[in-house]
Design an enzyme around this catalytic site. Structure first.
Site, PDB file in Angstrom:
ATOM      1  N   GLY A   1      -4.188   4.390   0.451  1.00  0.00           N
ATOM      2  CA  GLY A   1      -5.253   3.667  -0.213  1.00  0.00           C
ATOM      3  C   GLY A   1      -5.748   2.543   0.686  1.00  0.00           C
ATOM      4  O   GLY A   1      -4.954   1.706   1.126  1.00  0.00           O
TER       5      GLY A   1
ATOM      6  N   GLY B   1      -4.757  -2.100  -0.648  1.00  0.00           N
ATOM      7  CA  GLY B   1      -4.279  -1.531   0.610  1.00  0.00           C
ATOM      8  C   GLY B   1      -5.025  -2.064   1.816  1.00  0.00           C
ATOM      9  O   GLY B   1      -4.430  -2.339   2.864  1.00  0.00           O
TER      10      GLY B   1
ATOM     11  N   LYS C   1       5.869  -9.386 -14.224  1.00  0.00           N
ATOM     12  CA  LYS C   1       4.450  -9.113 -13.938  1.00  0.00           C
ATOM     13  C   LYS C   1       3.850  -8.250 -15.039  1.00  0.00           C
ATOM     14  O   LYS C   1       2.712  -8.467 -15.464  1.00  0.00           O
ATOM     15  CB  LYS C   1       4.279  -8.428 -12.583  1.00  0.00           C
ATOM     16  CG  LYS C   1       2.795  -8.197 -12.272  1.00  0.00           C
ATOM     17  CD  LYS C   1       2.533  -7.441 -11.001  1.00  0.00           C
ATOM     18  CE  LYS C   1       1.026  -7.250 -10.831  1.00  0.00           C
ATOM     19  NZ  LYS C   1       0.686  -6.451  -9.623  1.00  0.00           N
TER      20      LYS C   1
END
Length: 316
Positions: A7, A12, A196
């Site tokens: 990605g 990325g 998270k």
């Protein structure tokens, strides 16, 4: 470590650029048109150094970019795609995952860990998460929207192996201008991923279920109590799963979704507003499923899940 970043978008592309700047051996796996663009025009990063202004662009030439169907060997495969794209790339990376390859996913939620273990073996997969507010613009530039980027990673069992130390050495880049991301080797990565997830799911549920930024939600008669209840549902599922949230985490998550006048939204809300695919299953659906399996009631998360499933079906 010879690193393949799967990605080359907002996540990325950003982290890849920092590794390239630090002299790491980096190759991108991207769609054919994106790979061709990277080879031809380079990788462009905007807004990384706040003092340089939003229009300051770094360009990295000589990018190594490949597409599905090619073959090569890598020490580290860093997955930087949306969770709904995992199914499409999980087989694409097979030619690059050897017996000594480490797979580090930076996806949201936890469902992908089991998926990757089943496909590539538990010994190949480590845990990871990132924090980065960035977007891929129409011309292929990765634009950083806010400072405070970070990447956290670790062995799923918390051990300090030779492998994870090599990963840490590769991903820990020198901060020459005070604007690089912070890298952290965790001894309890699953707990970090749960924290998270609670933040992500509570913020996503509040903004998408009630259809607006936090400030608008908080200004309604029942908005704050609804937002608090959503945070409590997320934390209850985490606790029942063996990862209780600290009082500070719950307080911080609650403050973030109840702050009067706050313009805060989430990427899930922005994707919904702009008609893009959203991470329904990994962020909300899996949390609802885990709650159901553990006997934890999640009526508000369930309502949000239904609302987002209806939206997702409209995109098909």
């Amino acid at each position: 470590m010879r690193t393949l970043i799967v990605g080359a978008g907002a996540i990325g592309g950003f982290f890849g650029s920092r590794l390239i700047a630090a002299g790491r051996d980096v190759t991108f796996l991207a769609r054919e048109n994106r790979a061709e663009s990277l080879r031809r025009d380079g990788l462009r990063i905007a807004g990384r150094v706040p003092g340089d202004g939003p229009d300051a662009v770094e360009t990295f030439a000589g990018i190594r970019a490949i597409s599905a169907g090619e073959h090569d060997s890598f020490d580290l495969v860093l997955l930087a795609v949306k969770s709904y794209a995992l199914h499409g790339v999980i087989d694409d990376i097979a030619p690059f995952v050897g017996p000594e390859t480490t797979v580090l996913p930076l996806l949201n939620g936890l469902k992908h860990i089991d998926t990757l273990k089943e496909r590539y073996g538990a010994e190949s997969v480590i845990g990871g998460l990132c924090v980065a507010s960035s977007q891929l613009t129409g011309d292929g530039t990765v634009r950083l929207l806010a400072p405070g980027t970070s990447m956290t990673y670790g062995e799923l069992d918390g051990s300090m192996t030779e492998r994870i130390r090599a990963v840490d050495e590769t991903l820990r880049v020198p901060d020459r201008d005070g604007a690089e991301y912070k890298a952290r080797l965790s001894e309890d990565i699953l707990a970090d991923m749960w924290v998270k997830w609670v933040f992500l799911a509570s913020g996503g549920a509040v903004t998408t279920l009630m259809g607006g930024p936090v400030g608008r939600v908080a200004a309604t008669p029942t908005g704050p109590e609804t937002a608090r209840a959503i945070v409590e549902e997320c934390a209850a599922v985490a606790a029942a799963s063996g990862y209780p949230m600290s009082e500070r985490v719950v307080e911080t998550a609650t403050e973030r979704v109840t702050e009067q006048g706050s313009p805060f939204t989430t990427s899930m809300y922005r994707d919904l507003e702009e008609g893009r695919p959203i991470e329904v299953e990994s962020v909300i659906g899996d949390l609802v499923d885990r709650g159901g399996a553990l006997g934890v009631a999640t009526p508000l998360l369930g309502a949000c899940y239904a609302r987002l499933c209806v939206y997702a079906s409209s995109l098909q």
